[in-house]
Design an enzyme around this catalytic site. Sequence first.
Site, short mmCIF file in Angstrom:
data_model
loop_
_atom_site.label_atom_id
_atom_site.label_comp_id
_atom_site.label_asym_id
_atom_site.label_seq_id
_atom_site.Cartn_x
_atom_site.Cartn_y
_atom_site.Cartn_z
CB THR A 1 -0.90 0.01 1.25
OG1 THR A 1 -1.59 -1.21 1.35
CG2 THR A 1 -1.89 1.16 1.18
N PRO A 2 0.72 2.09 -1.02
CG PRO A 2 -0.01 3.17 -2.97
CD PRO A 2 -0.16 1.90 -2.17
CB CYS A 3 0.51 4.58 3.46
SG CYS A 3 1.62 3.23 3.71
CG HIS A 4 4.56 7.15 -0.38
ND1 HIS A 4 4.52 5.79 -0.62
CD2 HIS A 4 4.81 7.72 -1.58
CE1 HIS A 4 4.76 5.57 -1.91
NE2 HIS A 4 4.93 6.72 -2.52
#
Length: 104
Positions: A54-57
């Site tokens: 998951t690219p939470c950034h």
Amino acid sequence: MILTNFEQTVLTLVRRIPAGRVSTYALVARALGRPEAARAVGNALHRNPQLVTTPCHRVVRSDGQIGGYRQGSSRKRALLEQEGVTVNRHQSVANFEQALYRFS
DNA sequence: GGGTTGACTGTTC
DNA sequence: CGAACAGCCAACC
């Protein structure tokens, strides 16, 4: 580790964000059907540092702030700039418009 | 089962 | 325009 329905949905939506695009907690919350649950969204991401899956950034605050990050906000900003997204103090959603990713 | 906490937000001063 | 206040939601203790 089992995830609640809420967390699953959050992660799924965040995972949909393409590289170079940025979304906001509020936007994700709205996609969940809980427009006011932006805080809970951030909470879910906070407890699920699935950095690879998951690219939470790529999820920032609606007011243009960088938002938080489990590994430090500086790290988050670095990742974003690396994808071509500049994040300034009070950039407001309007400036993000071209980079914002809208769900559904 | 009730109160606290937090990667937030919109409004008011 | 920048800082402070008060809501809102889900997970945790």
